[in-house]
Design a protein around this motif. Sequence first.
Motif, PDB file in Angstrom:
ATOM      1  N   GLN A   1       0.637  -1.279   0.007  1.00 31.45           N
ATOM      2  CA  GLN A   1      -0.012   0.048   0.067  1.00 31.45           C
ATOM      3  C   GLN A   1       0.806   1.153  -0.027  1.00 31.45           C
ATOM      4  O   GLN A   1       0.565   2.294  -0.791  1.00 31.45           O
ATOM      5  CB  GLN A   1      -0.686   0.121   1.250  1.00 31.45           C
ATOM      6  N   LEU A   2       1.948   1.279   0.754  1.00 30.31           N
ATOM      7  CA  LEU A   2       2.877   2.315   0.862  1.00 30.31           C
ATOM      8  C   LEU A   2       3.695   2.756  -0.708  1.00 30.31           C
ATOM      9  O   LEU A   2       3.364   3.602  -1.100  1.00 30.31           O
ATOM     10  CB  LEU A   2       3.710   2.403   2.015  1.00 30.31           C
ATOM     11  N   GLU A   3       3.918   1.395  -1.027  1.00 29.36           N
ATOM     12  CA  GLU A   3       4.610   1.533  -2.264  1.00 29.36           C
ATOM     13  C   GLU A   3       3.818   2.053  -3.396  1.00 29.36           C
ATOM     14  O   GLU A   3       4.162   2.856  -4.475  1.00 29.36           O
ATOM     15  CB  GLU A   3       5.304   0.438  -2.708  1.00 29.36           C
ATOM     16  N   THR A   4       2.459   1.582  -3.316  1.00 35.53           N
ATOM     17  CA  THR A   4       1.522   2.174  -4.315  1.00 35.53           C
ATOM     18  C   THR A   4       1.206   3.675  -4.264  1.00 35.53           C
ATOM     19  O   THR A   4       1.124   4.204  -5.098  1.00 35.53           O
ATOM     20  CB  THR A   4       0.157   1.361  -4.122  1.00 35.53           C
ATOM     21  N   HIS A   5       1.040   3.924  -3.131  1.00 40.39           N
ATOM     22  CA  HIS A   5       0.917   5.362  -2.753  1.00 40.39           C
ATOM     23  C   HIS A   5       2.060   6.302  -3.257  1.00 40.39           C
ATOM     24  O   HIS A   5       1.771   7.284  -3.866  1.00 40.39           O
ATOM     25  CB  HIS A   5       0.844   5.576  -1.499  1.00 40.39           C
ATOM     26  N   LEU A   6       3.230   5.772  -3.109  1.00 38.51           N
ATOM     27  CA  LEU A   6       4.404   6.710  -3.554  1.00 38.51           C
ATOM     28  C   LEU A   6       4.592   6.435  -4.904  1.00 38.51           C
ATOM     29  O   LEU A   6       5.357   7.344  -5.522  1.00 38.51           O
ATOM     30  CB  LEU A   6       5.587   6.211  -2.566  1.00 38.51           C
ATOM     31  N   GLY A   7       4.244   5.292  -5.434  1.00 42.34           N
ATOM     32  CA  GLY A   7       4.583   5.278  -7.099  1.00 42.34           C
ATOM     33  C   GLY A   7       6.144   4.661  -7.287  1.00 42.34           C
ATOM     34  O   GLY A   7       6.431   4.727  -8.234  1.00 42.34           O
ATOM     35  N   VAL A   8       6.733   3.948  -6.037  1.00 48.63           N
ATOM     36  CA  VAL A   8       7.949   3.605  -6.170  1.00 48.63           C
ATOM     37  C   VAL A   8       8.287   2.179  -5.626  1.00 48.63           C
ATOM     38  O   VAL A   8       7.449   1.925  -4.536  1.00 48.63           O
ATOM     39  CB  VAL A   8       9.251   4.629  -5.744  1.00 48.63           C
ATOM     40  N   LEU A   9       9.080   1.538  -5.717  1.00 52.29           N
ATOM     41  CA  LEU A   9       9.560   0.160  -5.006  1.00 52.29           C
ATOM     42  C   LEU A   9      10.576   0.751  -4.123  1.00 52.29           C
ATOM     43  O   LEU A   9      11.613   1.354  -4.251  1.00 52.29           O
ATOM     44  CB  LEU A   9      10.218  -0.573  -6.046  1.00 52.29           C
ATOM     45  N   LEU A  10      10.109   0.297  -2.722  1.00 53.38           N
ATOM     46  CA  LEU A  10      10.962   0.900  -1.771  1.00 53.38           C
ATOM     47  C   LEU A  10      11.772  -0.512  -1.096  1.00 53.38           C
ATOM     48  O   LEU A  10      12.806  -0.158  -0.668  1.00 53.38           O
ATOM     49  CB  LEU A  10      10.080   1.127  -0.352  1.00 53.38           C
ATOM     50  N   VAL A  11      11.430  -1.734  -1.398  1.00 59.81           N
ATOM     51  CA  VAL A  11      12.185  -2.772  -1.031  1.00 59.81           C
ATOM     52  C   VAL A  11      12.331  -3.931  -2.131  1.00 59.81           C
ATOM     53  O   VAL A  11      11.593  -4.229  -2.977  1.00 59.81           O
ATOM     54  CB  VAL A  11      11.465  -3.469   0.140  1.00 59.81           C
ATOM     55  N   ASP A  12      13.558  -4.101  -2.311  1.00 60.93           N
ATOM     56  CA  ASP A  12      14.078  -5.010  -3.246  1.00 60.93           C
ATOM     57  C   ASP A  12      13.975  -6.541  -2.726  1.00 60.93           C
ATOM     58  O   ASP A  12      14.684  -7.161  -1.974  1.00 60.93           O
ATOM     59  CB  ASP A  12      15.409  -5.056  -3.836  1.00 60.93           C
ATOM     60  N   ARG A  13      12.993  -7.154  -3.213  1.00 58.49           N
ATOM     61  CA  ARG A  13      12.571  -8.682  -2.781  1.00 58.49           C
ATOM     62  C   ARG A  13      13.265  -9.553  -3.876  1.00 58.49           C
ATOM     63  O   ARG A  13      13.137 -11.125  -3.368  1.00 58.49           O
ATOM     64  CB  ARG A  13      11.087  -8.935  -2.747  1.00 58.49           C
ATOM     65  N   SER A  14      14.109  -9.276  -4.549  1.00 56.53           N
ATOM     66  CA  SER A  14      14.626 -10.300  -5.626  1.00 56.53           C
ATOM     67  C   SER A  14      15.907 -10.937  -5.034  1.00 56.53           C
ATOM     68  O   SER A  14      16.281 -12.228  -5.471  1.00 56.53           O
ATOM     69  CB  SER A  14      14.925  -9.587  -6.898  1.00 56.53           C
ATOM     70  N   THR A  15      16.167 -10.680  -4.003  1.00 56.87           N
ATOM     71  CA  THR A  15      17.577 -10.905  -3.403  1.00 56.87           C
ATOM     72  C   THR A  15      16.821 -12.112  -2.111  1.00 56.87           C
ATOM     73  O   THR A  15      16.064 -11.855  -1.703  1.00 56.87           O
ATOM     74  CB  THR A  15      18.609 -10.153  -3.137  1.00 56.87           C
ATOM     75  N   HIS A  16      17.991 -12.837  -1.712  1.00 61.82           N
ATOM     76  CA  HIS A  16      17.661 -13.998  -0.662  1.00 61.82           C
ATOM     77  C   HIS A  16      17.714 -12.917   0.809  1.00 61.82           C
ATOM     78  O   HIS A  16      16.818 -13.123   1.693  1.00 61.82           O
ATOM     79  CB  HIS A  16      18.919 -14.702  -0.403  1.00 61.82           C
ATOM     80  N   HIS A  17      18.145 -11.807   0.866  1.00 66.55           N
ATOM     81  CA  HIS A  17      18.323 -10.860   1.860  1.00 66.55           C
ATOM     82  C   HIS A  17      17.692  -9.739   1.442  1.00 66.55           C
ATOM     83  O   HIS A  17      18.107  -9.056   0.440  1.00 66.55           O
ATOM     84  CB  HIS A  17      19.797 -10.570   2.372  1.00 66.55           C
ATOM     85  N   LEU A  18      16.745  -9.374   2.229  1.00 69.00           N
ATOM     86  CA  LEU A  18      15.779  -8.177   1.740  1.00 69.00           C
ATOM     87  C   LEU A  18      16.513  -6.804   1.733  1.00 69.00           C
ATOM     88  O   LEU A  18      17.485  -6.689   2.676  1.00 69.00           O
ATOM     89  CB  LEU A  18      14.696  -7.939   2.576  1.00 69.00           C
ATOM     90  N   GLU A  19      16.576  -6.117   0.647  1.00 63.05           N
ATOM     91  CA  GLU A  19      17.239  -4.794   0.772  1.00 63.05           C
ATOM     92  C   GLU A  19      16.401  -3.475   0.277  1.00 63.05           C
ATOM     93  O   GLU A  19      15.618  -3.756  -0.426  1.00 63.05           O
ATOM     94  CB  GLU A  19      18.632  -4.933  -0.193  1.00 63.05           C
ATOM     95  N   LEU A  20      16.997  -2.440   0.829  1.00 68.03           N
ATOM     96  CA  LEU A  20      16.120  -1.143   0.286  1.00 68.03           C
ATOM     97  C   LEU A  20      16.685  -0.885  -1.000  1.00 68.03           C
ATOM     98  O   LEU A  20      17.943  -1.092  -1.423  1.00 68.03           O
ATOM     99  CB  LEU A  20      16.214  -0.092   1.308  1.00 68.03           C
ATOM    100  N   THR A  21      15.672  -0.312  -1.907  1.00 65.43           N
ATOM    101  CA  THR A  21      16.161   0.352  -2.870  1.00 65.43           C
ATOM    102  C   THR A  21      16.584   1.688  -2.724  1.00 65.43           C
ATOM    103  O   THR A  21      16.409   2.107  -1.680  1.00 65.43           O
ATOM    104  CB  THR A  21      14.905   0.539  -4.047  1.00 65.43           C
ATOM    105  N   ALA A  22      17.204   2.451  -3.779  1.00 68.63           N
ATOM    106  CA  ALA A  22      17.922   3.815  -3.735  1.00 68.63           C
ATOM    107  C   ALA A  22      16.581   4.664  -3.242  1.00 68.63           C
ATOM    108  O   ALA A  22      16.658   5.383  -2.251  1.00 68.63           O
ATOM    109  CB  ALA A  22      18.442   4.236  -4.904  1.00 68.63           C
ATOM    110  N   ALA A  23      15.489   4.289  -3.854  1.00 71.80           N
ATOM    111  CA  ALA A  23      14.312   5.305  -3.223  1.00 71.80           C
ATOM    112  C   ALA A  23      13.923   4.721  -1.702  1.00 71.80           C
ATOM    113  O   ALA A  23      13.525   5.787  -1.079  1.00 71.80           O
ATOM    114  CB  ALA A  23      13.148   4.935  -4.175  1.00 71.80           C
ATOM    115  N   GLY A  24      13.987   3.615  -1.486  1.00 70.55           N
ATOM    116  CA  GLY A  24      13.644   3.052   0.106  1.00 70.55           C
ATOM    117  C   GLY A  24      14.830   3.786   0.853  1.00 70.55           C
ATOM    118  O   GLY A  24      14.316   4.071   2.205  1.00 70.55           O
ATOM    119  N   ARG A  25      16.015   3.939   0.506  1.00 74.55           N
ATOM    120  CA  ARG A  25      17.023   4.602   1.465  1.00 74.55           C
ATOM    121  C   ARG A  25      16.806   6.058   1.669  1.00 74.55           C
ATOM    122  O   ARG A  25      16.783   6.507   2.833  1.00 74.55           O
ATOM    123  CB  ARG A  25      18.428   4.164   0.972  1.00 74.55           C
TER     124      ARG A  25
END
Length: 285
Positions: A38-62
């Motif tokens: 819901q938060l990512e949809t509201h902001l229109g950006v991906l905040l968390v990269d879920r593609s790796t084994h260890h969850l990481e923030l995207t540049a926008a997330g940081r």
Amino acid sequence: MELRHLRAFLTIAEEGAITRAAARLHIGQPALSRTLRQLETHLGVLLVDRSTHHLELTAAGRTFRDKAAAALAAVDTALDPRSLTALPLRLGHPWPALGDRTVPLLRRWDEEHPDVPLELRRIDDRTAGLTQGKVDVALLRGEVTAPGLVTELLLHEERVAAVPAGSELAEHDSLTLADLAAWPIAMNTVAGTTTPDLWPAAARPTAAIEVTNTDEWLTAIAAGRAVGITTSATRHLHAHPAIAYRPLTDAPPVPLLLAWRSGTPAHPAVPDLVRLAHEVVAAEQ
């Protein structure tokens, strides 16, 4: 959007996993995942990269992490009943504060501003919690690159070497960068000012021990595992029986600055603190 969306995101960022964050918040993992979407949809950006084994923030997330932390800190301050009577001025620092000038600064402040509490907060972070809204003003050393900050130079501090007290290095009255290069160097990667760039490219140390705070840094040196480089302020606040501090004759000094956020209403007492800090520094020179 509600405050729970910000708290959920910050918890995910701190825990590095949806499962641990959900357990900490005492909610189900599917519910937390929906809140994040819901938060990512509201902001229109991906905040968390879920593609790796260890969850990481995207540049926008940081970037959003600091904004969310500052927003929640402002809300918490507004809802703190103590703020209705006296709004404390929070002064952050990542390691030795103002050195041996710290106590004179606090005493002068209490004498001149008895109605405004000055809270000294050590936060092991590159901006001592300033960009996250945890403090109103911060004592920072070295180059300040975080955007949106106003800085005021207080002084330049000489660098010193910190070496194990029983080592051969401790027998010298002063040391050079070359003297230290044969040892592993303890480097604080969170808030330190020591990097391999202090040495010429052809004469840099071959080993380093990375630490994340002053306590780890002191322990590595006291145990004889490394040597360190710091400023003259450290030896006043962090004297240690197993560590000897020696002048470092060929390293550039470190600027000590007061910093606060621009573009937001600053604490009304910030100008008074800046003035008093300059007076305390001048009186000790």
